[in-house]
Design an enzyme around this catalytic site. Structure first.
Site, PDB file in Angstrom:
ATOM      1  N   HIS A 194       0.816  -1.210   0.000  1.00 17.69           N
ATOM      2  CA  HIS A 194       0.000   0.000   0.000  1.00 17.69           C
ATOM      3  C   HIS A 194       0.845   1.253   0.000  1.00 17.69           C
ATOM      4  O   HIS A 194       0.448   2.274  -0.540  1.00 17.69           O
ATOM      5  CB  HIS A 194      -0.989  -0.015   1.152  1.00 17.69           C
ATOM      6  N   ARG A 337     -22.272   9.757  -4.081  1.00 18.36           N
ATOM      7  CA  ARG A 337     -22.505   8.367  -3.689  1.00 18.36           C
ATOM      8  C   ARG A 337     -23.000   8.339  -2.247  1.00 18.36           C
ATOM      9  O   ARG A 337     -22.408   8.993  -1.376  1.00 18.36           O
ATOM     10  CB  ARG A 337     -21.213   7.558  -3.817  1.00 18.36           C
ATOM     11  N   ASP A 461     -13.640  -2.857  -6.082  1.00 17.94           N
ATOM     12  CA  ASP A 461     -14.333  -3.900  -5.332  1.00 17.94           C
ATOM     13  C   ASP A 461     -14.735  -5.067  -6.206  1.00 17.94           C
ATOM     14  O   ASP A 461     -14.654  -6.213  -5.778  1.00 17.94           O
ATOM     15  CB  ASP A 461     -15.580  -3.324  -4.638  1.00 17.94           C
ATOM     16  N   ARG A 471      -8.721  -6.641  -1.365  1.00 16.08           N
ATOM     17  CA  ARG A 471      -7.973  -5.596  -2.062  1.00 16.08           C
ATOM     18  C   ARG A 471      -6.876  -4.990  -1.204  1.00 16.08           C
ATOM     19  O   ARG A 471      -6.012  -4.275  -1.705  1.00 16.08           O
ATOM     20  CB  ARG A 471      -8.931  -4.504  -2.577  1.00 16.08           C
ATOM     21  N   CYS A 508     -15.458   3.801 -12.385  1.00  9.11           N
ATOM     22  CA  CYS A 508     -14.784   4.735 -11.478  1.00  9.11           C
ATOM     23  C   CYS A 508     -13.746   4.066 -10.577  1.00  9.11           C
ATOM     24  O   CYS A 508     -13.299   4.663  -9.609  1.00  9.11           O
ATOM     25  CB  CYS A 508     -15.801   5.508 -10.648  1.00  9.11           C
TER      26      CYS A 508
HETATM   27  C1  PEP Z   1     -14.647   0.755  -6.464  1.00  7.30           C
HETATM   28  O1  PEP Z   1     -14.926  -0.150  -5.683  1.00  7.30           O
HETATM   29  O2  PEP Z   1     -14.110   0.587  -7.583  1.00  7.30           O
HETATM   30  C2  PEP Z   1     -14.927   2.155  -6.101  1.00  7.30           C
HETATM   31  C3  PEP Z   1     -14.735   3.148  -6.943  1.00  7.30           C
HETATM   32  O3  PEP Z   1     -15.347   2.369  -4.842  1.00  7.30           O
HETATM   33  P1  PEP Z   1     -14.381   2.435  -3.569  1.00  7.30           P
HETATM   34  O4  PEP Z   1     -12.969   2.413  -4.058  1.00  7.30           O
HETATM   35  O5  PEP Z   1     -14.772   3.683  -2.868  1.00  7.30           O
HETATM   36  O6  PEP Z   1     -14.788   1.191  -2.829  1.00  7.30           O
HETATM   37 MG    MG Z   2     -16.229   0.214  -3.995  1.00  8.26          MG
END
Ligand code: PEP
Ligand code: MG
Length: 589
Positions: A194, A337, A461, A471, A508
């Site tokens: 990370h 969101r 995700d 992740r 995204c």
């Molecule tokens: C994703 O999961 O790709 C996303 C954009 O949401 P987050 O990274 O906030 O979980």
């Molecule tokens: Mg997400």
């Protein structure tokens, strides 16, 4: 004497600066046993060091905002928990009071014991926590050092310095980048950690696995960090400095060239128009999104507002934040969101902790929101009110089935009714969309499209859930690879179903802003990308070099590749083809 140390590039770039060594793991410790009358004072010194370390983490948490905070807070929380761990504290106290260890020796011993215990664990996730334990104890050792020898320099970078360390905790990385650090050379670590991901998003060059760094480099040595080639040059010679200056000139020219793209339309080489949206949290993100000519905000994560105060914020506080965001975008569409807290973070927002065994598979995102209708309705009212100030879309995270979307829509209708009765101004319409980040939602996307006005694919995700790979678990680096064919199949399916239904679909996740994925996503038919605003110009630039029609022709082949390695290989070929000079056939096709 000039010396070249090799390493692995974790974040590209170059830097020239003075070395600052941080190696609390190597501090010499006093191993003489404590005398009876020293015990109390020494234990108190250790308690002070522990408190200093806790305080540092608290301060870090407060300083960090935006996407960075999201990345780092999990580590800060995990480290803070370790500092309060009853077993660790009892162990230290026993060592000082009963074993007569001096604080430095006790910490070192505990670090060795715990790190050996974690290293021996079968579970790769637990094994990867070894690094956390070491980083936490090193933080306490550093705090102790500063008490015992005031001349000891703080682990606080100053402008013009390159940090040379064993490994670096993500929280420290974020803090140091803000205080003028130029780059990092780490003895250990991996390009998947990370800290490495953070270094990349902070634009901080980083070399890992530079095995001899700590033994060969001394404080104040001049170093040229070349995280393009994978080298740290100690005492660089004239030819190194020439190379550095030429890299700098190239970078500046590239920056000037990219700046000219700021207010241009985004088109592929053959003229297909693509929408570039921004993932924006802080006012700085919003300003950058506008300055770089984004087509709007594709993702505003509201959970930061909740985490900042450790309680659900009041309606007016949320309304003000959302309204400022909408006003800040000057009429461009803004996608807000709804809350995406997981059980692991719920407590921080003052929502009841459920003590779930698998928080990532638990009451997270819309599931949590629907579990707390009062908290959710407050957020919904604030969003509806902000919608009078510009075009707002609402995005629902962690949707797995149509029912959830229907339940959210019902709550929106209810809140509208309430606000109408209170004579509050309301926007006429507010599109409601679903994030596609759970495999079930991707597979059954047609059913969701019956109820959603738009979709946003969350590959961060979606990748973790489709691959069953956490992740945040560095040990799984190769499995969690966004080029995995299973993920590509889901992305392609979602895009094509949304297009057929005539509904907008964006992506995204992190890959939207990574130029290494631009051709792939265009080939799969994506026409709306949402990314950190810092990536917008590079992505726009890359798109202008690619022939959309040629990319689309390769989609089927890409989806037939059996492994992520095969996808990567094919992608290279496809990029070469799509950026080769136009042929008469392109015009005809
Ligand atoms: C994703 O999961 O790709 C996303 C954009 O949401 P987050 O990274 O906030 O979980
Ligand atoms: Mg997400």
């Amino acid at each position: 004497m000039r010396q070249v140390l090799g390493g692995t590039v974790a974040a590209r770039g170059m830097a020239l600066g003075r070395a600052r060594l941080a190696q609390p793991s190597r501090y010499a410790v006093d191993t003489r046993p404590l005398a009876d009358d020293e015990v109390e004072a020494e234990w108190q010194m250790l308690e002070r060091a522990l408190e200093t370390a806790r305080q540092e983490l608290r301060e870090l948490r407060e300083k960090l905002t935006g996407t960075l905070a999201r990345e780092v807070n999990e580590f800060i929380d995990a480290h803070s928990l370790l500092l309060d761990d009853a077993e660790l504290l009892r162990g230290l106290e026993d060592m000082v009071r009963v074993g007569r260890y001096r604080p430095g020796a006790a910490l070192k011993k505990q670090r060795e014991r715990l790190s050996a215990a974690f290293a021996a664990m079968d579970d790769p996730y637990l094994r990867s926590r070894k690094e956390d334990v070491e980083q936490v104890i090193n933080r306490v050792i550093a705090a102790l050092q500063r008490q015992t020898s005031p001349e000891e320099r703080k682990l606080a970078a100053r402008v013009g310095e390159i940090l040379v360390a064993d490994s670096i905790a993500p929280a420290d990385m974020a803090q140091l980048a803000g205080s003028g650090l130029l780059g990092v050379v780490a003895n250990a670590g991996s390009a998947y950690s990370h800290s490495a991901i953070l270094a990349r998003s902070l634009g901080l060059p980083m070399l890992v696995g530079a095995r001899d760094a700590l033994s060969s480099i001394h404080d104040d040595d001049l170093i040229m960090l070349d995280a393009e080639r994978g080298e740290a040059v100690v005492h660089p010679a004239a030819q190194d400095l020439t190379r550095y200056r030429s890299w700098q000139r190239g970078l500046a020219a590239e920056g000037r060239r990219l700046a000219t793209l700021a207010n241009q339309a985004t088109r592929t080489r053959d003229g297909v128009s693509i929408r570039l949206l921004a993932n924006a949290e802080s006012p700085a993100d919003i300003a950058m999104a506008r300055a770089r000519g984004s087509d709007g905000i594709g993702l505003h994560r509201t959970e930061f507002l909740f985490l900042k105060h450790k309680r659900p914020p009041a309606e007016d506080e949320q309304f003000n934040a959302y309204r400022d965001l909408v006003l800040g975008m000057g009429g461009a569409p803004v996608t807000i969101r709804t809350l995406d807290l997981g059980a692991d973070k719920a407590d921080a927002a003052g929502l009841a902790m459920r003590g779930e065994d698998n928080p990532a598979l638990g009451l997270r995102g819309v599931r949590l929101s629907l579990h707390y209708p009062a908290v959710f309705s407050t957020q919904i009212r604030a969003i509806l009110r902000a919608g009078c100030y510009g075009p707002v879309r609402v995005l629902v995270p962690m949707v797995s089935q149509p029912d959830e979307l229907l339940a959210v829509r019902a709550l929106f209708n209810l809140a509208r009714e309430e606000l109408r009765q209170e004579n509050v101004d309301l926007p006429e319409r507010m599109p409601l969309g679903a994030m596609i980040e759970v495999p079930a939602a991707a597979i059954n996307v047609r059913a969701l499209l019956e109820h959603a006005d738009f979709l946003a694919i969350g590959t961060n995700d979606l990748a973790q859930y489709v691959l069953a790979a956490d992740r945040n678990n560095d040990a799984l680096g190769d499995i969690y690879n966004p080029l995995q064919p299973a993920l590509l199949h889901l992305i392609a399916h979602v895009i094509s179903c949304a297009r057929r239904a005539g509904k907008p679909v964006s992506l995204c996740g992190e890959i939207a802003g990574d130029v290494g994925f631009t051709a792939l996503l265009l080939a799969l038919g994506l026409e709306e990308f949402s990314m950190h605003p810092a990536q917008i110009l590079q992505v726009r630039d890359r798109m202008a070099t690619l022939d959309h029609a040629r990319l689309r022709r390769h989609a089927r082949r890409l989806l037939r590749a059996p492994t992520h390695e095969a996808v990567a290989q094919l992608l290279d070929e496809i990029v070469a083809d799509a950026s080769a000079p136009p042929q008469p056939a392109d015009e005809a096709g």
